[in-house]
Write a protein that holds these residues in place. Sequence first.
Motif, short mmCIF file in Angstrom:
data_model
loop_
_atom_site.label_atom_id
_atom_site.label_comp_id
_atom_site.label_asym_id
_atom_site.label_seq_id
_atom_site.Cartn_x
_atom_site.Cartn_y
_atom_site.Cartn_z
N ALA A 14 0.82 -1.21 0.00
CA ALA A 14 0.00 0.00 0.00
C ALA A 14 0.85 1.26 0.00
CB ALA A 14 -0.94 -0.01 1.20
N SER A 15 1.94 1.25 0.75
CA SER A 15 2.80 2.44 0.80
C SER A 15 3.34 2.80 -0.58
CB SER A 15 3.97 2.19 1.77
OG SER A 15 3.52 2.02 3.08
N LEU A 16 3.74 1.78 -1.35
CA LEU A 16 4.28 2.03 -2.68
C LEU A 16 3.19 2.42 -3.68
CD1 LEU A 16 6.81 -0.93 -2.79
CD2 LEU A 16 7.41 1.50 -2.83
N ALA A 17 1.95 1.98 -3.40
CA ALA A 17 0.85 2.26 -4.32
C ALA A 17 0.13 3.56 -4.02
CB ALA A 17 -0.16 1.11 -4.27
N ALA A 18 0.48 4.22 -2.92
CA ALA A 18 -0.29 5.38 -2.45
C ALA A 18 -0.28 6.55 -3.42
CB ALA A 18 0.25 5.83 -1.10
N SER A 19 0.74 6.65 -4.26
CA SER A 19 0.78 7.76 -5.21
C SER A 19 -0.14 7.53 -6.41
CB SER A 19 2.22 7.96 -5.71
OG SER A 19 2.68 6.80 -6.40
N GLU A 20 -0.57 6.27 -6.62
CA GLU A 20 -1.41 5.96 -7.77
C GLU A 20 -2.85 5.64 -7.40
OE1 GLU A 20 0.54 3.67 -11.01
OE2 GLU A 20 2.04 3.24 -9.47
N LEU A 21 -3.08 5.24 -6.14
CA LEU A 21 -4.42 4.88 -5.68
C LEU A 21 -4.77 5.70 -4.44
CD1 LEU A 21 -4.04 0.98 -5.82
CD2 LEU A 21 -5.13 2.42 -7.56
N ASP A 22 -6.04 5.93 -4.24
CA ASP A 22 -6.54 6.57 -3.02
C ASP A 22 -6.90 5.43 -2.05
OD1 ASP A 22 -7.67 8.09 -1.04
OD2 ASP A 22 -9.31 8.87 -2.27
N ILE A 23 -6.04 5.18 -1.05
CA ILE A 23 -6.15 3.98 -0.22
C ILE A 23 -6.53 4.34 1.21
CG2 ILE A 23 -4.90 1.94 0.64
CD1 ILE A 23 -2.93 2.36 -1.71
N ARG A 24 -7.40 3.52 1.78
CA ARG A 24 -7.66 3.56 3.21
C ARG A 24 -7.58 2.13 3.74
NH1 ARG A 24 -12.64 7.93 4.20
NH2 ARG A 24 -11.67 9.66 3.05
N ILE A 25 -7.00 1.97 4.92
CA ILE A 25 -6.84 0.65 5.52
C ILE A 25 -7.77 0.53 6.72
CG2 ILE A 25 -5.22 -0.92 6.68
CD1 ILE A 25 -2.97 0.40 5.07
N PHE A 26 -8.49 -0.58 6.79
CA PHE A 26 -9.45 -0.82 7.86
C PHE A 26 -9.07 -2.10 8.60
CE2 PHE A 26 -11.55 1.69 4.67
CZ PHE A 26 -12.28 2.62 5.40
N GLY A 27 -9.02 -2.01 9.91
CA GLY A 27 -8.67 -3.16 10.72
C GLY A 27 -9.60 -3.31 11.90
N LEU A 28 -9.20 -4.16 12.81
CA LEU A 28 -10.00 -4.51 13.98
C LEU A 28 -9.32 -3.98 15.23
CD1 LEU A 28 -12.45 -6.18 15.04
CD2 LEU A 28 -10.88 -8.13 15.17
N SER A 29 -10.07 -3.29 16.08
CA SER A 29 -9.52 -2.79 17.33
C SER A 29 -9.38 -3.93 18.32
CB SER A 29 -10.43 -1.72 17.92
OG SER A 29 -10.02 -1.36 19.22
N ASP A 30 -8.30 -3.88 19.14
CA ASP A 30 -8.14 -4.91 20.18
C ASP A 30 -8.67 -4.42 21.53
OD1 ASP A 30 -6.28 -3.07 20.95
OD2 ASP A 30 -4.56 -4.42 20.91
N GLY A 31 -9.36 -3.27 21.52
CA GLY A 31 -9.92 -2.75 22.76
C GLY A 31 -8.98 -1.88 23.54
N GLN A 32 -7.73 -1.77 23.08
CA GLN A 32 -6.75 -0.94 23.76
C GLN A 32 -6.69 0.43 23.09
OE1 GLN A 32 -5.20 -2.21 26.51
NE2 GLN A 32 -6.44 -4.03 26.16
N VAL A 33 -6.16 1.38 23.81
CA VAL A 33 -5.94 2.70 23.23
C VAL A 33 -4.73 2.60 22.32
CG1 VAL A 33 -5.40 5.10 23.66
CG2 VAL A 33 -6.92 3.88 25.22
N GLN A 34 -4.90 2.91 21.04
CA GLN A 34 -3.82 2.74 20.08
C GLN A 34 -3.58 4.05 19.34
OE1 GLN A 34 -5.10 -0.36 17.45
NE2 GLN A 34 -4.81 -1.98 18.94
N SER A 35 -2.32 4.28 19.03
CA SER A 35 -2.01 5.42 18.19
C SER A 35 -2.28 5.02 16.75
CB SER A 35 -0.54 5.81 18.35
OG SER A 35 0.29 4.72 18.03
N PRO A 36 -2.82 5.93 15.94
CA PRO A 36 -3.16 5.57 14.57
C PRO A 36 -1.91 5.28 13.74
CG PRO A 36 -3.39 7.93 14.89
CD PRO A 36 -3.13 7.33 16.25
#
Length: 385
Positions: free
Chosen positions: A32-54
């Motif tokens: 995704a990092s290499l493709a970011a200049s050619e595609l509009d990307i968003r990544i979606f994951g699952l929270s583990d219930g902890q406070v996380q930095s993005p």
Amino acid sequence: MSRVKVAVITPGTFMIPSGHSSSVERVIEKVASLAASELDIRIFGLSDGQVQSPGSPAAIPCFRMPGGRLYLTSLLRHLRKWHPDRIDVHNRPLLAYQLKSRLPMAKVFLTFHSTTFFSASYQSAAGMRCLLDKVDRIIVNSEFLHKELRRRFPSLQTPVSVNPLGVSLEDFTPRWTSPGEYLRQARLADLGWRQRKIILFIGRLLPSKGVHHLLKALPAVLQQEKDAMLVIVGGAYYGINRESQYVRRLKRMAESLGDRVAFLPYAPYPSVADWYNLADLVVVPSGEEEAFGLVNVEAMASAVPIVASRAGGIPEVVIDGESGMLLPPASMPKDLAKGIVALLGSEEMRKKMGRAGRELARRRFRWQHTSARWVRLMQGQEANR
């Protein structure tokens, strides 16, 4: 022209970027990092219930959904608001089916990293076929996975694309160079292993990875290579040093071998490169289900030869007699010992194979190659190998 909008759905709670992530998250981060200049990307994951930095590789927005019954609802809320053109779901066929059912206008792709999530233990053949027929395309990382899909679901109509994985050459200091040898000798001295010939296994400690074959082969190796030492880097779980029953079994097997076996904890990426740099050879004794094996391309990037089983997708990466040795899985551990001894006994062979592996990785297995193929797939083209 506006960029294609791509939602990437990760399977677990690992943050991106994170050295403690599984190999799936590493693949997503690199591609995704290499493709970011050619595609509009968003990544979606699952929270583990902890406070996380993005996490935000290459400034890509990453979102964490709550787990349980709220997960699908929360994910759909985000996707309906953003309206992605493509949704790439990793290792979760049921989720891909659910998203396609609810967002019929979007192209939903399903990426498999192993056989695990289309195996009989995950879903019945009829049920899995129903899920696979719903998505618009399936992406796999090896011809082996492609053939396994076709074998298990011969009437599958969904198109399947193969996109082999890669490696960042700049993250690995190759052996047989002045910087590589200087670093290696300094670290060996620090560890008290200056005179040792290092046999390296690196990865998860699971029965399917065949580490028990390696331990069974080691006594025969030591009879002919007195300075040999086996270094095992990894654990049963990503980023957690809790021992499984299998790990305890491995340690019991190693007790009689004393200091010729060292168990070391999981190493986060990219510090894992330090262990490859120490190795005289890397052993990959995996079973038949090994889909690709990032360890193979990482060893090649480090200019370290490989002794591996001729199983799964490994022969698509390691060229027998050129970048390593491939052995029949049925003949472990006898042939494994012979292969290790042959390489440890010839520095010229190790150097030749190591350099060939590095060049092979440069030509065929870089993340830039993987990302370029993925971009074409997301843009509606076929990924040319």
